[in-house]
Design an enzyme around this catalytic site. Sequence first.
Site, short mmCIF file in Angstrom:
data_model
loop_
_atom_site.label_atom_id
_atom_site.label_comp_id
_atom_site.label_asym_id
_atom_site.label_seq_id
_atom_site.Cartn_x
_atom_site.Cartn_y
_atom_site.Cartn_z
N HIS A 45 -7.86 -5.40 -0.23
CA HIS A 45 -6.64 -4.74 0.22
C HIS A 45 -6.10 -5.38 1.49
O HIS A 45 -6.86 -5.61 2.44
CB HIS A 45 -6.97 -3.27 0.47
N SER A 49 0.84 -1.19 0.00
CA SER A 49 0.00 0.00 0.00
C SER A 49 0.88 1.25 0.00
O SER A 49 1.70 1.41 -0.90
CB SER A 49 -0.97 -0.04 1.18
N GLU A 106 -8.88 -4.97 -4.11
CA GLU A 106 -8.39 -3.88 -3.25
C GLU A 106 -9.51 -3.30 -2.38
O GLU A 106 -9.97 -3.96 -1.47
CB GLU A 106 -7.74 -2.79 -4.11
#
Length: 442
Positions: free
Chosen positions: A355, A184, A298
């Site tokens: 994510h 990330s 995600e």
Amino acid sequence: MITTDTVRAPAGTIVGRREGDVRRFLGIPYAEAPVGARRFAAPVARGRFTEPYDASRPGATAQAVPLSATTTIPEPSVPGDDVLNLSVVAPVGAEGCPVLVWIHGGGFLAGSPASPWYDGRSFVRDGVVTVTVGYRLGVDGFAPLDGVPANLGLRDMLLALDWVRENIAVFGGDPDRVTLAGQSAGGAAVLALLSSPAARGRFQRAVSMSGGFFEAGRDATRGFLVRLGDRLGVPSTRAGFASVDVKQLQLCVRDLRGDGVLVLGPVTGDDILPLAVPEGLAGHGLDVPLLLGATGDEFDGGTAPESARAAGTRVTDTLFRAACPRVARARRKSTAGTWLYSFEWPSPTTGGATHCIDIPFFYDVLDAPGVRAALGPCPPTELAALMHADLVAFVHGREPSWARASGGPGDPAREYGRSGAELAADTTGGYDPVVPAEAEAC
């Protein structure tokens, strides 16, 4: 049984813990505490310890408050001033092992290097030394303020890499075989440093998981800082923000940010990032092998993720997945190579390949706290073994088994965990743009 473990490093004597074959040295300061006159200043290397340093517990975290009330990754906040610290996990008897330096995510606003998901115990089994780095966050790390060096958080990471180069050998690591990796915001930081002339020579391989081009525009950022100052009742200056407690500042940023994805992050135009990251990648770091990828969904998990993906308007596509072929395209002249992967295993809890949920697979820590809550009761251990083995091989210097990417249509990628397919399979076109049927007809 847990026993004490002592190393004598150039940084001084450091006392950690040994449990079985795993040695842990936690929360070692690599820089002076960024408080007082050192707040909003470039990091200063920590002086040599004059007394044995107790590295038996996690160090203080720059995160005073998490990004939200609930986070996928367990992200403990540890109080204290010495937030510029790192942790080393190494095999007993190691010598000349490759080193994985990990940069945590959190939108450049939050995140914790003390997360149990980042424990390097499985890498120990495979002859890898891991280092997890803490760095300044939010306003303290990434606000472009007059009289303040830009990109303080990235400067912290560079100083941590210098510490690794000078000290890691006594933990059994090879300072000339360092892989910089992150997820990330951490993955975006890896790409930023890969594009930076200031980072040259500090790492030899790179891994970006769910990273992207997360640079923040100076004008938009300064507008946010003005609103932040108004909310706090202080001028949006170095002195104004320095008068506010870090926890209060982070709480106000979180509140003012609302649903905004990125409000603070690396900025371009200084000595660290003279160019935008895509441009910098075309001219720097081309001798560094790069592995990068994203998860299939995600931030767009939940109901009907496949139909959302087909719409081509998801955060996943615009912020994360689209960056992968762009990076490969920018690095098409790289002699070292770029490899893509796509994580597709759908968590029954989050409703997709969302994510952060790939981290326990790559780290092979499916038994870590919080994993079952995010992945459900039975995440596939075979998938973790495959993904971890691929990452370990890359860190050890081996070329991935699938073909290199160039950023063009039909690029090869390694696909992990797609329903109805092999757990790990080489494929092509995984990052090609998805065009809705009505657009194709036009």
